[in-house]
Scaffold this active site. Structure first.
Site, mmCIF file in Angstrom:
data_model
loop_
_atom_site.group_PDB
_atom_site.id
_atom_site.type_symbol
_atom_site.label_atom_id
_atom_site.label_comp_id
_atom_site.label_asym_id
_atom_site.label_seq_id
_atom_site.Cartn_x
_atom_site.Cartn_y
_atom_site.Cartn_z
ATOM 1 N N LYS A 132 2.053 2.236 -5.181
ATOM 2 C CA LYS A 132 2.678 1.765 -6.427
ATOM 3 C C LYS A 132 1.814 2.099 -7.629
ATOM 4 O O LYS A 132 2.318 2.420 -8.698
ATOM 5 C CB LYS A 132 2.915 0.246 -6.362
ATOM 6 C CG LYS A 132 3.911 -0.163 -5.297
ATOM 7 C CD LYS A 132 4.078 -1.661 -5.212
ATOM 8 C CE LYS A 132 2.910 -2.391 -4.599
ATOM 9 N NZ LYS A 132 2.695 -2.172 -3.173
ATOM 10 N N GLN A 176 1.904 -6.167 -3.514
ATOM 11 C CA GLN A 176 2.387 -6.343 -2.129
ATOM 12 C C GLN A 176 3.776 -5.697 -2.008
ATOM 13 O O GLN A 176 4.009 -4.698 -2.661
ATOM 14 C CB GLN A 176 2.387 -7.824 -1.715
ATOM 15 C CG GLN A 176 0.989 -8.410 -1.541
ATOM 16 C CD GLN A 176 0.372 -8.848 -2.846
ATOM 17 O OE1 GLN A 176 0.990 -9.565 -3.608
ATOM 18 N NE2 GLN A 176 -0.855 -8.448 -3.105
ATOM 19 N N ASP A 200 0.814 -1.221 0.000
ATOM 20 C CA ASP A 200 0.000 0.000 0.000
ATOM 21 C C ASP A 200 0.844 1.265 0.000
ATOM 22 O O ASP A 200 0.443 2.300 0.542
ATOM 23 C CB ASP A 200 -0.950 0.017 1.223
ATOM 24 C CG ASP A 200 -1.724 -1.276 1.335
ATOM 25 O OD1 ASP A 200 -2.295 -1.696 0.321
ATOM 26 O OD2 ASP A 200 -1.741 -1.871 2.430
ATOM 27 N N GLY A 244 -4.410 -3.945 -4.244
ATOM 28 C CA GLY A 244 -5.393 -2.893 -4.505
ATOM 29 C C GLY A 244 -4.642 -1.645 -4.913
ATOM 30 O O GLY A 244 -4.061 -0.963 -4.080
ATOM 31 N N HIS A 245 -4.566 -1.399 -6.211
ATOM 32 C CA HIS A 245 -3.833 -0.239 -6.704
ATOM 33 C C HIS A 245 -4.820 0.857 -7.084
ATOM 34 O O HIS A 245 -5.607 0.697 -8.010
ATOM 35 C CB HIS A 245 -2.952 -0.628 -7.899
ATOM 36 C CG HIS A 245 -1.835 -1.548 -7.507
ATOM 37 N ND1 HIS A 245 -1.020 -2.169 -8.409
ATOM 38 C CD2 HIS A 245 -1.387 -1.929 -6.285
ATOM 39 C CE1 HIS A 245 -0.124 -2.903 -7.760
ATOM 40 N NE2 HIS A 245 -0.337 -2.774 -6.475
ATOM 41 N N THR A 285 3.109 14.256 -3.671
ATOM 42 C CA THR A 285 2.540 15.207 -2.704
ATOM 43 C C THR A 285 1.011 15.260 -2.807
ATOM 44 O O THR A 285 0.389 16.225 -2.369
ATOM 45 C CB THR A 285 3.121 16.615 -2.963
ATOM 46 O OG1 THR A 285 2.862 16.960 -4.337
ATOM 47 C CG2 THR A 285 4.613 16.681 -2.699
HETATM 48 P P1 IMP Z 1 -2.829 -12.865 1.435
HETATM 49 O O1 IMP Z 1 -1.921 -12.305 0.408
HETATM 50 O O2 IMP Z 1 -4.287 -12.562 1.197
HETATM 51 O O3 IMP Z 1 -2.583 -14.327 1.701
HETATM 52 O O4 IMP Z 1 -2.487 -12.116 2.824
HETATM 53 C C1 IMP Z 1 -1.231 -12.311 3.487
HETATM 54 C C2 IMP Z 1 -0.778 -11.020 4.157
HETATM 55 O O5 IMP Z 1 -0.422 -10.068 3.147
HETATM 56 C C3 IMP Z 1 -1.842 -10.337 5.007
HETATM 57 O O6 IMP Z 1 -1.210 -9.695 6.105
HETATM 58 C C4 IMP Z 1 -2.422 -9.291 4.084
HETATM 59 O O7 IMP Z 1 -2.998 -8.209 4.779
HETATM 60 C C5 IMP Z 1 -1.168 -8.873 3.330
HETATM 61 N N1 IMP Z 1 -1.474 -8.327 2.006
HETATM 62 C C6 IMP Z 1 -1.831 -9.004 0.897
HETATM 63 N N2 IMP Z 1 -1.997 -8.160 -0.136
HETATM 64 C C7 IMP Z 1 -1.719 -6.928 0.320
HETATM 65 C C8 IMP Z 1 -1.676 -5.626 -0.294
HETATM 66 O O8 IMP Z 1 -1.925 -5.441 -1.491
HETATM 67 N N3 IMP Z 1 -1.340 -4.599 0.519
HETATM 68 C C9 IMP Z 1 -1.021 -4.770 1.827
HETATM 69 N N4 IMP Z 1 -1.038 -5.953 2.430
HETATM 70 C C10 IMP Z 1 -1.385 -7.026 1.690
#
Ligand code: IMP
Length: 440
Positions: free
Chosen positions: A15, A227, A12, A39-40, A417
């Site tokens: 990106k 991620q 988050d 989630g972009h 910004t």
């Molecule tokens: P999973 O990818 O759904 O298996 O989640 C594993 C961990 O990665 C959890 O702590 C999620 O909150 C975190 N996670 C997965 N995708 C994202 C993302 O796009 N942004 C932030 N955290 C993520």
């Protein structure tokens, strides 16, 4: 010139915005790992109105006409989530067709039983839950590694699809029953499978050859990470991680491109830190300051709506991300969120068991005991929203950025910004040092 964009914290970092800024300068934008757990968010001004796009699976480049977007072999694809995303993009006036969206035939599928398993496994973990997005990501990658997964290519062969789905549904239901989860309906899965096959098959091809031919033919590729480094299955805070290589290695295995084709890597990093889900977070602020940053930064998950945990900038994490990914430069986001603070802290080292260290411990328990060693700097107490030239930033903000760069051991190529494309400082000299020339 091929460039990888990588999250340098726990995800988050923004990106989507950086990819969106760079996309006009590249021919192809490709995702290489993860799935619709990402989630972009991209804000684009179209016809004088701000339009918000939240992309989960499709590369953020899709909002740019004339670009080819690729979902690489390292991604896990939920066919229904993909179709929903295509529908919502089309409803917002974005063209999506089999020429601008290609899906690797080697990409593994997320099927409904993976979601049922994700839920059941998380429930079984109790207090030690990873806090997954419940999208079936982990179980789909488990099936891939166990050599029993279905791949997107299987959707192009309706003759064998029924048999494969039926076999996997029966096996998965045995496991779901053992874990006390919700069984899936095999007949429904087979019906859905054939519907997905019709709708998704036109996009499916061998993207490994497509990407390599494009690169060899002089086209430029933008590799969009999802991620982040600290969520990487190997290099992150295991077991509180996602199930893919979200650091630079994933860009190789998840596309079929050789390392020599990745000319530059830029890490995206917030001016503070956030994390969703469970797991260690040394600089976390469980106080009014943490709440203030969450509220000002709008720190709620783009995929799940969960409030994000917030904390100060962690230079131990930043340096680790620079090292693991070989980052040539960083993109700093959300600087403006810190605008009204009297003082800002930067974590420069950890104290673990009475000893100071500048390294990330391998063990999540040790990492959760890490006490941050802080450096405190004065806040700038001025608005930076929308500033687009470095010299127009308040001096104290410039000092903060210079200190972050020094501690991270990488220069900043972008400083964001605000959410919009033009609310960005672009350091063209840093970019050209990475071999990137933007016509700005
Ligand atoms: P999973 O990818 O759904 O298996 O989640 C594993 C961990 O990665 C959890 O702590 C999620 O909150 C975190 N996670 C997965 N995708 C994202 C993302 O796009 N942004 C932030 N955290 C993520």
């Amino acid at each position: 010139m091929n460039l990888a964009i990588i999250g340098a914290q726990w995800g988050d970092e923004g990106k989507g915005k950086i990819v969106d800024l760079l996309a006009p300068h590249f021919d192809v934008v490709t995702r290489y790992q993860g799935g619709h757990n990402a989630g972009h968010t991209v804000i684009i001004r179209r016809g004088g109105v701000d339009q918000k796009f939240v992309l989960h699976l499709i590369p953020s480049g899709i909002t740019h006409p004339g670009k080819t977007c690729v979902i690489g072999n390292g991604v896990v694809v939920d066919p229904q989530a993909l179709l929903n995303e295509v529908d919502s993009l089309r409803a917002q006036g974005i063209e999506v067709n089999h020429r601008n969206l290609l899906i690797s035939n080697r990409a593994h599928l997320i099927l409904p039983y993976h979601v049922a398993l994700d839920r059941a496994i998380e429930a079984g973990r109790g207090g030690a839950a990873v806090g997954t997005t419940m999208r079936g990501i982990g179980p789909a990658y488990e099936d891939k590694m166990a050599r029993r997964g279905l791949r997107a290519g299987d959707l192009t062969d309706p003759a064998t699809l029924t048999e494969k789905l039926s076999h996997n549904a029966k096996q998965a239901n045995r496991l779901i029953a053992m874990l006390g989860g919700d069984l899936i309906n095999e007949k429904q899965l087979i019906e859905d499978g054939h519907r997905w096959s019709q709708l998704v098959a036109p996009h499916i091809c061998d993207t490994t050859y497509f990407l390599n031919n494009a690169a060899r033919g002089g086209k430029s590729l933008l590799l969009e990470g999802a991620q982040a480094t600290m969520l990487d299955i190997d290099h992150g805070t295991y077991p509180f991680v996602t199930s893919s290589n979200s650091s630079i290695g994933g860009a190789i295995t998840g596309t079929g491109l050789p390392p020599s084709q990745i000319n530059c890597a830029i890490g995206v990093i917030k001016a503070y830190t956030t994390r969703v889900g469970g797991g260690p977070f040394p600089t976390e602020l469980n106080d009014a300051m943490g709440e203030h940053i969450r509220a000002r930064g709008g720190e709620y998950g783009a995929s799940t709506g969960r409030p994000r945990r917030t904390g100060w900038f962690d230079a131990v994490v930043a340096r680790y991300a620079v090292m693991i990914n070989g980052l040539d430069a960083l993109a700093l986001t959300k600087l403006d969120v810190l605008d009204d603070l009297d003082e800002i802290k930067i974590c420069v080292a950890y104290r673990i068991g009475g000893r100071e260290t500048d390294q990330i411990p391998y063990d999540a328990n040790q990492m959760s005991e890490a006490e941050p060693v802080y450096e405190t700097i004065p806040g700038w107490k001025e608005k930076t929203v929308g500033v687009s030239r470095f010299e127009d930033l308040p001096e104290k903000a410039r000092n903060y950025i210079a200190r972050l760069a020094e501690l991270s051991s990488a220069p900043f190529a972008f400083i964001s910004t605000g959410a919009e494309r033009n609310e960005t400082i672009i350091e063209t000299e840093v970019l050209s040092g990475c071999g990137i020339r933007l016509a700005v």
